[in-house]
Scaffold this active site. Structure first.
Site, PDB file in Angstrom:
ATOM      1  N   ARG A   1     -24.768  -8.180 -45.820  1.00 15.48           N
ATOM      2  CA  ARG A   1     -23.622  -7.522 -45.198  1.00 15.48           C
ATOM      3  C   ARG A   1     -24.313  -6.514 -44.094  1.00 15.48           C
ATOM      4  O   ARG A   1     -24.993  -5.690 -44.420  1.00 15.48           O
ATOM      5  CB  ARG A   1     -22.662  -6.825 -46.022  1.00 15.48           C
ATOM      6  CG  ARG A   1     -21.952  -7.750 -47.123  1.00 15.48           C
ATOM      7  CD  ARG A   1     -20.873  -8.653 -46.763  1.00 15.48           C
ATOM      8  NE  ARG A   1     -19.812  -7.582 -46.317  1.00 15.48           N
ATOM      9  CZ  ARG A   1     -19.054  -7.185 -47.194  1.00 15.48           C
ATOM     10  NH1 ARG A   1     -19.153  -7.287 -48.241  1.00 15.48           N
ATOM     11  NH2 ARG A   1     -18.177  -6.398 -46.623  1.00 15.48           N
TER      12      ARG A   1
ATOM     13  N   ASN B   1      -2.297  -6.732   0.393  1.00 12.51           N
ATOM     14  CA  ASN B   1      -3.635  -6.461  -0.283  1.00 12.51           C
ATOM     15  C   ASN B   1      -3.442  -7.740  -1.332  1.00 12.51           C
ATOM     16  O   ASN B   1      -2.512  -8.114  -1.945  1.00 12.51           O
ATOM     17  CB  ASN B   1      -3.605  -5.339  -1.200  1.00 12.51           C
ATOM     18  CG  ASN B   1      -3.726  -4.290  -0.242  1.00 12.51           C
ATOM     19  OD1 ASN B   1      -4.416  -4.198   0.758  1.00 12.51           O
ATOM     20  ND2 ASN B   1      -2.990  -2.889  -0.493  1.00 12.51           N
TER      21      ASN B   1
ATOM     22  N   SER C   1       1.007  -1.243  -0.067  1.00 15.02           N
ATOM     23  CA  SER C   1      -0.060  -0.097   0.053  1.00 15.02           C
ATOM     24  C   SER C   1       0.980   1.160  -0.080  1.00 15.02           C
ATOM     25  O   SER C   1       1.930   1.306   0.644  1.00 15.02           O
ATOM     26  CB  SER C   1      -0.896  -0.215   1.388  1.00 15.02           C
ATOM     27  OG  SER C   1      -1.520   1.324   1.562  1.00 15.02           O
TER      28      SER C   1
ATOM     29  N   LYS D   1       0.176  -3.325   4.948  1.00 14.21           N
ATOM     30  CA  LYS D   1      -1.095  -4.133   4.431  1.00 14.21           C
ATOM     31  C   LYS D   1      -0.402  -5.071   3.605  1.00 14.21           C
ATOM     32  O   LYS D   1       0.717  -4.796   2.783  1.00 14.21           O
ATOM     33  CB  LYS D   1      -1.800  -2.730   3.631  1.00 14.21           C
ATOM     34  CG  LYS D   1      -2.601  -2.088   4.490  1.00 14.21           C
ATOM     35  CD  LYS D   1      -3.814  -1.728   3.940  1.00 14.21           C
ATOM     36  CE  LYS D   1      -4.873  -2.746   3.461  1.00 14.21           C
ATOM     37  NZ  LYS D   1      -5.913  -2.294   2.256  1.00 14.21           N
TER      38      LYS D   1
END
Length: 474
Positions: free
Chosen positions: A316, A285, A277, A283
């Site tokens: 088409r 994550n 982080s 952290k």
């Protein structure tokens, strides 16, 4: 990676893709596929006697990507509505004069671009399917290793009953194996496109069907019984397979992200230096989970665009065809990135059995309420047993609450109650289900579901690097 069309693409696109798949999706890869289609067209024409062999050889010689600039072609494409028109103009100028009348002979722009997109998808499927195989192998290892690792199953966001982490991983495994089977089949069925201006093959006279078959053979793509200018099922099958793959990887990523929550802590993503982080040094994550989840949430819109564009006018389309190109490439891009990250996430997953057991035990046995009620039901009846267990569950101590019920003590001993409250005794057929998933994986690894076809991308055959000089083997 495709060259950036905006300043943000260089910063952001790598977060959703993976280099080996994206290498087959960029402008140079698409240009190579367009030129391969033009070269195959010339070779097929010579095969059926419509083109002089010398003219076909000259056209093939000039179908080299280094001769053409994707940026220049892209800028010129706006005037015609597709990049094939300026490419054909430049290719015609590049070949010797005697060969010029035979460039793009009998074809229309859609023939070449549809075929090129089929080639690009099949080529990108080679590395994509390898990542998918790696993800399935990692899920199989988790299922085997944690066959008996107890954990709480969750339904509607709440702890529900005991299960094993092995069974959860087995569910992931089956989804990955089935996704691989569907994607392999969709890629195997991707056809070359050849119909001429209105799908009649008029430019080839009676040799039209033979011309179309030789064209597909030179490219290592499936042959279509008819031109599919406005019959878009091959691309819908591919889109559905890619969308299903994104959903499968997204489900795995969502499970991992929820299990990795601080308050749960039953797994964590591995890998040094990942998950940091910018603000909080502590952290870790679940980065792969986050990015795979993001890709999965983008998938339905792209699949929806391809399905919405599929009802096309007459012979088409007026815009429906044009709406397909970028969403299709984006779907392959997202699927490649999601699959590679899922493989890495599962291979490095830090599984924490002690935390799983602690969370399972935290309810004081409430997750075994169903097991106790099942033991009482033969004597009391299902409804009465359910009501008795519900009363006990409302007390501060579930086990003590059960033993305080006279009706229970009349039929179950304290040892019986303890046996009912053992989560290992309420796993049903979890072990057998894991075995079935592992068997499915083994069969897919050695059987048809593991490949795109005998000569195609999953096996490293011609279609993995398909081109006019790499004709598919019979």
């Amino acid at each position: 990676m495709r060259p950036s069309s905006s300043p943000s693409e260089a910063l952001l696109r790598g977060l959703s893709g993976t280099p080996d798949v994206d290498a087959e999706l960029g402008d140079h890869a698409l240009l190579r596929a367009l030129l391969d289609a033009e070269a195959a067209l010339a070779r097929a024409g010579a095969d059926v006697g419509l083109l002089p062999t010398e003219a076909a050889d000259e056209i093939v010689r000039q179908c080299r990507t280094e001769r053409y600039d994707p940026a220049v072609l892209g800028a010129a494409a706006e005037a015609a509505g597709n990049p094939v028109v300026p490419l054909v103009r430049e290719l015609t100028a590049a070949v010797a004069a005697p060969a010029r009348p035979w460039v793009h002979h009998g074809a229309t722009s859609q023939d070449v671009l549809d075929t090129a997109l089929s080639l690009v998808a099949v080529r990108a499927a080679g590395p994509l399917l390898r990542h998918l195989a790696d993800a399935a192998d990692a899920a199989a290892r988790l299922a085997r290793t944690h066959r008996d690792t107890l954990m709480a199953a969750r339904t509607l966001g709440q702890q529900a009953a005991p299960t094993t982490f092995g069974l959860k991983a087995a569910g992931w495994l089956v989804a990955l194996v089935q996704s691989r089977t569907r994607l392999s089949r969709a890629c195997a069925d991707l056809p070359a496109q050849l119909g001429g201006a209105v799908g009649t093959l008029a430019g080839y006279g009676p040799a039209g069907p033979a011309m179309a078959d030789r064209y597909a053979a030179h490219l290592g793509l499936a042959a279509s019984p008819l031109p599919w200018h406005t019959r878009r099922q091959p691309l819908l099958d591919l889109a559905a397979a890619l969308g299903g793959l994104l959903a499968a990887t997204g489900k795995i990523a969502l499970d991992v992200g929820l299990l990795a929550q601080s308050e749960v802590g039953e797994v964590a993503e591995g890998g040094p230096g990942r998950g940091g982080s910018s603000a909080m040094p502590h952290k870790r994550n679940p980065v792969d989970s986050v990015l795979v989840t993001a890709a999965a949430r983008r998938g339905p819109g792209l699949v929806g665009t391809l399905f919405a564009a599929a009802a096309q006018e007459h012979e088409r389309a007026t815009g429906g065809w044009h709406a397909e190109w970028e969403p299709l490439l984006d779907l392959v891009h997202l699927a490649g990135g999601a699959t590679a990250r899922t493989a890495r996430m599962l291979a490095g997953l830090d599984v924490r059995p002690q935390r799983m057991r602690a969370n399972l035990d935290a309810s004081g046995g409430l997750l075994l309420a169903e097991a106790v009620a099942a033991r009482l039901a033969p004597a009391l009846g299902r409804a009465a047993a359910h009501d008795l267990v519900r009363r006990a569950a409302a007390r501060p101590d579930f086990r003590a609450g059960l033993l305080a019920e006279a009706d229970l003590r009349a039929h179950l001993s304290e040892a019986d109650v303890d046996a009912a409250l053992d989560p290992a005794g309420w796993l049903g057929s979890a072990g057998q289900l894991i075995d079935r998933a592992l068997d499915l994986h083994r069969e897919a690894t050695g059987g048809p579901a593991a490949t795109i076809g005998p000569d195609r991308a999953a096996t490293g055959g011609p279609a993995a690097t398909a081109g006019p000089d790499r004709e598919a083997q019979p």
